[in-house]
Structures are given as C-alpha cells and as structure tokens.
Design a protein around this motif. Structure first.
Motif, PDB file in Angstrom:
ATOM      1  N   ARG A  34       0.826  -1.211   0.000  1.00  0.00           N
ATOM      2  CA  ARG A  34       0.000   0.000   0.000  1.00  0.00           C
ATOM      3  C   ARG A  34       0.857   1.256   0.000  1.00  0.00           C
ATOM      4  O   ARG A  34       2.050   1.222   0.269  1.00  0.00           O
ATOM      5  CB  ARG A  34      -0.918   0.013   1.209  1.00  0.00           C
ATOM      6  CG  ARG A  34      -0.184   0.200   2.512  1.00  0.00           C
ATOM      7  CD  ARG A  34      -1.113   0.219   3.699  1.00  0.00           C
ATOM      8  NE  ARG A  34      -0.311   0.257   4.923  1.00  0.00           N
ATOM      9  CZ  ARG A  34      -0.750  -0.147   6.093  1.00  0.00           C
ATOM     10  NH1 ARG A  34      -1.967  -0.615   6.222  1.00  0.00           N
ATOM     11  NH2 ARG A  34       0.033  -0.073   7.144  1.00  0.00           N
ATOM     12  N   ASP A  40      -4.310  12.293  -6.535  1.00  0.00           N
ATOM     13  CA  ASP A  40      -4.496  11.337  -5.445  1.00  0.00           C
ATOM     14  C   ASP A  40      -4.202  12.030  -4.113  1.00  0.00           C
ATOM     15  O   ASP A  40      -3.122  11.902  -3.553  1.00  0.00           O
ATOM     16  CB  ASP A  40      -3.574  10.133  -5.655  1.00  0.00           C
ATOM     17  CG  ASP A  40      -3.786   9.014  -4.648  1.00  0.00           C
ATOM     18  OD1 ASP A  40      -4.741   9.093  -3.845  1.00  0.00           O
ATOM     19  OD2 ASP A  40      -2.988   8.071  -4.658  1.00  0.00           O
ATOM     20  N   GLN A  70      -3.306   5.568  -3.892  1.00  0.00           N
ATOM     21  CA  GLN A  70      -3.281   4.847  -5.160  1.00  0.00           C
ATOM     22  C   GLN A  70      -1.901   4.883  -5.810  1.00  0.00           C
ATOM     23  O   GLN A  70      -1.770   4.715  -7.017  1.00  0.00           O
ATOM     24  CB  GLN A  70      -4.317   5.450  -6.106  1.00  0.00           C
ATOM     25  CG  GLN A  70      -5.730   5.332  -5.572  1.00  0.00           C
ATOM     26  CD  GLN A  70      -6.735   6.001  -6.483  1.00  0.00           C
ATOM     27  OE1 GLN A  70      -6.559   6.048  -7.702  1.00  0.00           O
ATOM     28  NE2 GLN A  70      -7.793   6.522  -5.914  1.00  0.00           N
ATOM     29  N   GLN A  71      -0.877   5.065  -5.012  1.00  0.00           N
ATOM     30  CA  GLN A  71       0.476   5.210  -5.547  1.00  0.00           C
ATOM     31  C   GLN A  71       1.330   3.957  -5.383  1.00  0.00           C
ATOM     32  O   GLN A  71       2.530   3.986  -5.612  1.00  0.00           O
ATOM     33  CB  GLN A  71       1.166   6.402  -4.882  1.00  0.00           C
ATOM     34  CG  GLN A  71       0.427   7.706  -5.067  1.00  0.00           C
ATOM     35  CD  GLN A  71       0.151   8.011  -6.522  1.00  0.00           C
ATOM     36  OE1 GLN A  71       1.055   7.984  -7.350  1.00  0.00           O
ATOM     37  NE2 GLN A  71      -1.090   8.291  -6.860  1.00  0.00           N
ATOM     38  N   GLY A  92       1.086   1.184  -7.110  1.00  0.00           N
ATOM     39  CA  GLY A  92       1.166   0.421  -8.353  1.00  0.00           C
ATOM     40  C   GLY A  92       2.571   0.007  -8.762  1.00  0.00           C
ATOM     41  O   GLY A  92       2.815  -1.163  -9.062  1.00  0.00           O
TER      42      GLY A  92
END
Length: 111
Positions: A17, A92, A97-98, A100
C-alpha cells in the motif's frame, strides 16, 4: 549455487500500500505474509532506495532509506510527493493509489 526464484511481491505480502506521510511525502508499505520471507528480504536488503527511485521515476535523493521492521514483518519507504497533496494537478489527495509501481517488484522467494 542455485539462482533464487523471483516472485511478484503480491504473492509474498498480505499488504502492499501507499499513503500520505504528510502533504509532501508518500509512504510505501509492504507487509509480508511469512516471517521467513521478511527475514530473507531484510537480510538481502532486496528493497532499495535505488529500486524505488527507478520504479517511481524520481531522483534517489527523493527516496528515504527503507526501514525493515521485524515485529510487523514490514518494510516502509518514504519518498517525496511529485506534487503537494491537494495541489492543482494532484490526482491522489490521500496518496492511497500510488502503490502500483511496487507491484512490479519481484523478490527472492523463501523456501
């Protein structure tokens, strides 16, 4: 000598996360499922500032030293946000959402 099997981080961790660490930084967390896996990654220092910088396209100077925290089987890395949280152009605000690019990480698998 055998070559270690490299496995996607998502197969080795319960949690991958990202989140804000204030308005100027992001924190990336990986919490491993098994103690043996965490121990191997920590011993090998398999997650480095250089890897994170390359994955996120930022200078190494913008990435903190990874923290390997054995009681939680976790690795935490903090990096400078490209834009301040909530600034014009920020997509964001919470930094959630970083994570990835972390999913591209392949790590040696513990037996």
């Amino acid at each position: 000598m055998t070559v270690p099997v490299l496995v996607p981080v998502a197969e080795l961790a319960d949690v991958v996360r990202s989140k804000n660490a204030g308005p100027f930084e992001l924190t990336l967390d990986i919490v491993f499922t098994r103690r043996e896996q965490f121990d191997l990654v920590a011993r090998e220092r398999a997650i480095s500032r250089e890897w994170v910088a390359e994955a996120y396209g930022v200078p190494v100077a913008d990435v903190g030293e990874p923290v390997y925290y054995a009681p939680a089987r976790a690795v935490k890395v903090t990096l400078r946000r490209p834009l301040v949280s909530g600034a014009v152009g920020d997509t964001d605000v919470y930094g959630a959402q970083q994570h990835g690019p972390l999913l591209a990480l392949r790590l040696p698998a513990a037996p």
